[in-house]
Structure formats: C-alpha cells, structure tokens
Design a protein around this motif. Structure first.
Motif, short mmCIF file in Angstrom:
data_model
loop_
_atom_site.label_atom_id
_atom_site.label_comp_id
_atom_site.label_asym_id
_atom_site.label_seq_id
_atom_site.Cartn_x
_atom_site.Cartn_y
_atom_site.Cartn_z
N VAL A 1 8.81 0.36 1.83
CA VAL A 1 8.40 0.64 0.59
C VAL A 1 8.26 -0.49 -0.43
N TRP A 2 7.52 -0.51 -1.20
CA TRP A 2 7.33 -1.74 -2.01
C TRP A 2 8.40 -1.78 -2.99
N LEU B 1 -6.56 2.28 -4.17
CA LEU B 1 -7.34 1.48 -3.55
C LEU B 1 -8.65 2.06 -2.89
N ILE C 1 0.68 -7.02 -3.88
CA ILE C 1 1.99 -6.87 -3.49
C ILE C 1 2.77 -8.18 -3.24
N PHE D 1 -0.22 4.14 -4.32
CA PHE D 1 -0.97 2.72 -3.63
C PHE D 1 -2.29 2.92 -3.06
N PRO D 2 -2.17 3.71 -1.78
CA PRO D 2 -3.18 3.86 -0.87
C PRO D 2 -4.62 4.32 -1.38
N SER E 1 6.49 -5.33 4.69
CA SER E 1 5.87 -4.86 3.28
C SER E 1 4.49 -5.41 3.20
N PHE F 1 -2.27 0.33 4.58
CA PHE F 1 -2.65 1.41 3.39
C PHE F 1 -3.93 0.99 2.41
N GLY F 2 -4.88 0.16 3.06
CA GLY F 2 -6.11 -0.07 2.54
C GLY F 2 -6.30 -1.36 1.68
N ALA G 1 2.22 -3.46 5.49
CA ALA G 1 1.96 -1.96 4.98
C ALA G 1 0.93 -2.18 3.83
N MET H 1 6.07 -9.37 -5.47
CA MET H 1 7.21 -9.19 -4.70
C MET H 1 7.97 -10.81 -4.87
N LYS I 1 -6.42 -8.17 -2.45
CA LYS I 1 -5.85 -6.89 -3.08
C LYS I 1 -4.07 -6.91 -2.69
N ARG J 1 4.30 8.24 1.58
CA ARG J 1 2.94 7.45 1.51
C ARG J 1 2.00 7.56 2.83
N ALA J 2 2.66 7.48 3.70
CA ALA J 2 1.89 7.81 5.07
C ALA J 2 0.96 9.07 5.21
#
Lengths: 366, 303
Positions: A87-88, A103, B215, A99-100, B197, B204-205, B200, B219, B210, A147-148
């Motif tokens: 996780v961020w 996007l 990210i 987030f996904p 991270s 997730f796209g 992921a 970070m 991006k 999230r998934a």
C-alpha cells in the motif's frame, strides 16, 4: 470474470537456471487455484509472469483466450495482492483504493461508490481517511485486498498475502477471503507455501517443485492420491511415513517384507504389485491410515515398543522406531498409549501408496 | 511475617534529582561550543556590520552603500539566475541518472563509479581544469580541432561571450561537479523504496510516467527535499568557480562580493561583513520558504 491458460510457460535466469519450466495450467472461470510449494519452487515466479512483472523466456499466457504474454501489466486486466501489501504510504486508505480507478478516468461519483462497496466488503470503512502508517498489519492487508478487488479484474493474483500476519489473524483472514471469493466469484490464483492455507482455501491445488508442476488436483486428490514421494512427504502434518519394502513370494503368494515384519498385499494392492515380485518398493502410509491396538488383533501386522507419544487433545501422535526411522501414527485420543508400552500396529490397506524407489513416482495399477 | 501482610510502598528518595539534571549536563558541552564558536561570531558580525570602518558608533552606511551599488543588484540578479537554472538543470539530470542507475543493468555499478568522480574533485581543481579547458588555446579547442569539428581559425572564444553566456558556462561547469552529489542522494532514496510499491503501480494501471509521477516521486519526497535544499543553499553561495574562471567582478554574485571586499580591497572589512549578513539572511529566507512550500514541516504533524 475469465479463464487463465498457461502454455509451456518458462523463465530462465542467466543461462542455465530455470525459475519455472514448462508450466501448463488451465484455470477455469471463478476457480480459486492455489500454487503450493517450498520456497524456490517457482510459484512466485510463475505468478509474476502472469502479472507481467517478470519477462517470459518461453511460452504463452492467455487470459480469456487472449494472448497477453507481452502486454504490460496494466493491459492485462489483472490485480494483485502483494506479500508486503505494497500500500502506498503517501496516500490515504481511500486514495490507495481509488488509485486504479482514477487512472481509468472514472467519474468521481462512480469511484466513490465502488470504494465504499469494497471497503464495506473488507471491513475498513472506518479507516478510509487514515494513512497506512496509522494502521496495523492486518488492516493494511485489508486495504491491499480492497484495492485489488475494486478494479474488478479478470484474474485476481495473490502472492502469499497472509504470510506476514500472525497465526491467529491468518486463520481468520483465510475464512474471510474465502467468503469474499464466494461473493465476488473472481478467478483467483493464490500463491503460498503453507499447506494448511492451500488445503482450506483451494478449489484446486497445484503443487510445484524445482520450477515444475508436480501434481494438481483437489485437496483430497493431493492428500490421498499422491503422484510421487515429494507430494506425499510435503502435504500433511505429520508427513507420510515411508517404509522400504521388498516384494517376496511364499507358497505362490506375494509378500511385502522388511526387517521387522511382512504381510500380504490384498485386494487392489495385489493388482498393483503383482508384476513387482523380487523388487524393492517404497510404501507410503499416512499417519492416520495406521492403527494402534493395545491387544493383538487379526488386522495387526507387527508389534513395537512406543518411543514417545504427543497428545494433541483431539488425537494423539504415537511414535515408534522402525529400521532407524521414526514412524508416526495418529491415533484416537483414547485409550491413552504410554511410552515403553508394546503396541500392535495395523494398516488401512486401501490407503497405502507404493512408490518406485528410483524414480520416486507412484506405482499404479498396470 | 505472612505474605498477605500489607506493606506501605514509600517512594524511593534520593537527595539530588540526578535523573532530571543529567540530560542537561550531557548536552552542555555542545551548547557551550555552539555559543562560543557560532552564536558569538555571528552576533559580533551583525553588530560590527552596523559600525563605521574607522571609529565606533551605530551607522547604516555600510548597508546603504551596498544597496546603492549597481554591482550589488547585478550580483542579486546573477545569483538568482544561477540558482534557478542550475538547480533545475542539476535536479533533472541527476534524477534521470539516478533512475537509470537504479535499474541495475549490466555495468550500472561501473557507471555509478564513473559518475561519482567529479564529486571527489575539489572546486579549485575543477576551476583550474575548466579554465584551462575554456582558454582560447585550451584543451577543449584542441580536442574539437583534433576531432575535426572546427578548423585552425575557428577556435571558440568560450570566455569572451556575453554575461549571460558566461553565466551559462559557469552553470554547466557547476552542474558537471554537483550532479553526482545530487544523484547520490536521489539514488539512495530510490533504493529505499520497496520494489513492490512500484510494481503495484504498474499492476494497478500505471504507465511508466504515471508511476513515476504518482508513486515514485511522492515516495522519494524526503530525498528530493534534502537534495534540493542542500543544493539551493550551496547555489546561493557560489563564487569560487566563477572567480577561478573569470576573476573578480566580471560576473558578480553575492558571495563573490563578500570575498572581493574582504580580500581584494583595503579597508572595506565592515562592508564585507554587511554583505555576509545579507547573504546569510537570503539563504535563511529562501531555505525556510522552500521548506514551507514543499511541506517539509507538515510531514511531522501527520506522523
């Protein structure tokens, strides 16, 4: 939801080391499949290739009959739960989950609705505005899961998602994840080295070793009908007992002999072994497929002194020594057996598995 | 005596409250050192900068002379341009390099070792090296000639350009030396980001851009802040390389003026002090402003 098909999937590191070799696997729609094996068996490599995080050396990956082998992860319609959760830290829980969707340029009302749905499914509604560092390991795990889930992928990948949780929480999350899967019906590939986890969650278990698939089947298949000695020894606690036996013949009858005892293979076992006269075989018996009697009975095969016992409440484990080898037997909790006592031991004959000592493969009926 | 007998627990008494005093004793040497070698000279300089060169008494003469000197304003502008362009350029290049080296391809550690060489050189050596390079008969022109890029009569007069061109030349030389330093900070930060991270982000796209934007960079924020603040401060204080290549007062910058009045001119000591105070003030204001804007202070509250 969708199907996943791997065809001769292979990964080579450097020139000679194969991380995964010739993996052939078909995952049906809505199926929950578990890749199980010791560390270094290639299960994570295989999953990372499906996700698109690892380059494929050979072979093809199909998701819903579409070749995705060379597509980047974002074009594969998958989602993943990572071992470290991933996780961020700079985003709140709700931003992590959204987030996904952001996007994908979804409308914010739609995003809000879906975040709400998954956070209630994973029980993290109260934490939506928090940052990950304000959450416990179990809660972060739920965020990763939410999230998934929120992207509603074709294939759902989970890389040892429970291994960082403590034992109690792990068992609890197991049940919850199974319930979530029942609701979402997502085609899932789950990687673990924990056989209890695999057996309790999987529709189908795929056991891997040294980069290859050794056996695949239901929990009962891989437990009772092992393909080879590796599977028999890997699955089950305590593991299968292996006894070296020689096949002799006496008065025209087949006889299984070792230094301590001999008995006649009956029924199916005779059919399996009839061509092996004079040869060595390895007999695999699960601890609960052996019986311990206090008195000599017609079905007992040999007698032995009890080395130690391990009471477990619901059952007791009786250990005896045989050919310098410890054999463990799972017996009912009563009558209590004591160390030093002479007990009489029998087999459930239709549960015995025979293996070829050279190839370690199962010997089946010709 | 039975076990159940009640016992009155009295607080353990000792004469002197050592527990409370010891931390102050431990920190005292640092504080004393700080007062003698830092606060005292700083205060003295500030006070002295308000006194005339000869004699005593309060005066703002030093400051008014500075503010009425067109060279001062030229120095402010030059310093400003230098800071903005050099920090931007250096950050972009250093970040790019850090991303490349972080990929851990074959030979990336060799590349890292080579990239770090300029950082090991002292500024004086760098100045000497490049001033001999940019001289009309310097090694840079020889190199270009031997490569056949320019002819015998086409020697480039690097040092004879306009002020702005000269400043750009300085920026390039400075960047050459400073980029490895920034890259090291950013690379260390990048290596601290968990691989999963970033992965992921892709799953997730995220496209490469991006993921970098949404990210990796957030970070990396602590490292970026460190690199930028250190760099901004040292950019405001640039002078040595300029003096080594162009000499005094050809391209005036703030700190160069301090050195000029202190070392090159007789009896302008107080003026140099006033200049120092101004530079210190500029550095502090810019640093605090930057940290405020970038949210470095806010980070602690969120914890």
């Amino acid at each position: 939801m969708a199907t996943l098909k791997l065809k001769n999937l292979s990964k080579r590191y450097g020139k000679t080391v194969w991380g995964a070799k010739d993996i052939n696997l078909e995952v049906n729609d809505k199926e929950f499949i578990v890749l199980l094996g010791p560390s270094g068996c290639g299960k994570t490599t295989t999953m990372r290739m499906i996700a698109g995080l690892e380059e494929v050396t050979q072979g093809i990956i199909y998701i819903d009959e579409k070749d995705v082998t060379f597509l980047p992860p974002r074009k594969r319609d998958i989602s993943m739960v990572f071992q470290s959760y991933a996780v961020w830290p700079h985003l709140t829980v709700s931003d992590n989950i959204a987030f996904p969707l952001r996007l994908k340029n979804l409308k914010s009302a739609e995003i809000e609705k879906r975040v709400k749905e998954v956070s209630s499914l994973t029980k993290i509604e109260e934490y939506l505005e928090r940052f990950p560092r304000q959450l416990s390991g179990g809660q972060r795990q739920r965020v990763a899961l939410a999230r998934a889930l929120v992207v509603q992928p074709k294939v759902f990948l989970m890389d040892e998602p429970l291994s960082n949780l403590d034992a109690k929480l792990r068992v609890k999350m197991r049940t919850e994840m199974k319930a979530i899967h029942k609701k979402t019906q997502a085609t899932t590939v789950f990687v673990t080295h924990d056989q209890a986890e695999a057996m309790s969650m999987a529709d189908r278990i795929v056991i891997m070793k040294d980069g290859s698939i050794v056996q695949e089947g239901s929990t009962d298949d891989v437990y009772f009908d092992c393909e080879d000695m590796f599977v028999a020894g890997f699955i089950g606690t305590p593991p299968t007992n292996f006894l070296s036996m020689e096949l002799g013949e006496k008065n025209g009858k087949l006889l299984l002999v070792n230094s301590a005892f001999s008995f006649e293979p009956i029924g199916e076992n005779y059919e399996i072994l009839k061509n092996y006269s004079g040869k060595q075989v390895i007999m695999g018996v699960r601890p609960e497929s052996m019986q311990v009697f206090k008195e000599k009975k017609p079905e007992s095969v040999f007698s032995r002194e009890v080395l130690v016992t391990e009471p477990q409440g619901s059952h007791q484990i009786v250990a005896i020594e045989l050919d310098d080898q410890i054999v463990k037997i799972v017996a009912p909790p009563f009558p209590k057996v004591n160390p030093g006592e002479i007990v009489h031991i029998g087999f459930e004959h239709d549960r015995i598995m025979f293996f070829n000592p050279e190839t370690e493969k199962r010997i089946r009926k010709a | 005596m039975t076990l159940n007998q009640s016992v009155t627990l009295e607080p353990h008494k000792s004469g002197f409250p050592w527990k409370k005093v010891i931390p102050y004793i431990l920190i005292a040497p640092t504080v004393i050192y700080y007062i003698i070698f830092w606060i005292r000279p700083v205060l003295t300089s500030i006070i002295q900068s308000f006194t005339p060169e000869i004699g005593t008494g309060f005066t703002v003469e030093n400051y008014s002379r500075i503010f009425n000197d067109p060279v001062f304003w030229q120095a402010v502008v030059n310093t400003g341009i230098f800071v903005i362009i050099s920090v931007t350029l250096e950050f972009v290049v250093a970040f790019g390099l850090a991303l490349i080296i972080n990929k851990k391809f074959k030979g990336s550690s060799l590349l890292l070792a080579i990239a770090l060489i300029p950082m090991a050189l002292p500024p004086v050596a760098v100045g000497a090296m490049w001033s001999s390079g940019f001289a009309t008969y310097g090694w840079l022109n020889s190199l270009l000639m031997s490569m056949g890029l320019i002819g015998e009569g086409e020697k480039i007069l690097f040092l004879a350009g306009s002020d702005f061109q000269s400043l750009m030349l300085i920026i390039i030389i400075d960047a050459w030396q400073v980029i490895p330093f920034m890259m090291t900070i950013l690379l260390a930060g990048l290596q601290g980001i968990p691989k999963e991270s970033i992965e992921a982000g892709y799953v997730f796209g995220g496209t490469r851009f991006k993921v970098l934007r949404k990210i990796t960079m957030p970070m990396l924020k602590p490292s970026i802040q460190t690199a930028l603040i250190l760099r901004i401060i040292s950019a405001i204080q640039v002078w040595l390389i300029i003096v080594l290549i162009f000499g005094f007062r050809r391209i005036p910058v703030l700190l160069e003026e301090v050195v000029f009045f202190q070392e090159q001119v007789q009896n302008e000591y107080k003026l140099a002090l006033a200049y120092s105070v101004i530079v210190a003030l500029v550095v502090s204001v810019v640093a605090v402003f930057y940290l405020k804007v970038s949210g470095a202070f806010k980070g602690d509250e969120e914890q």
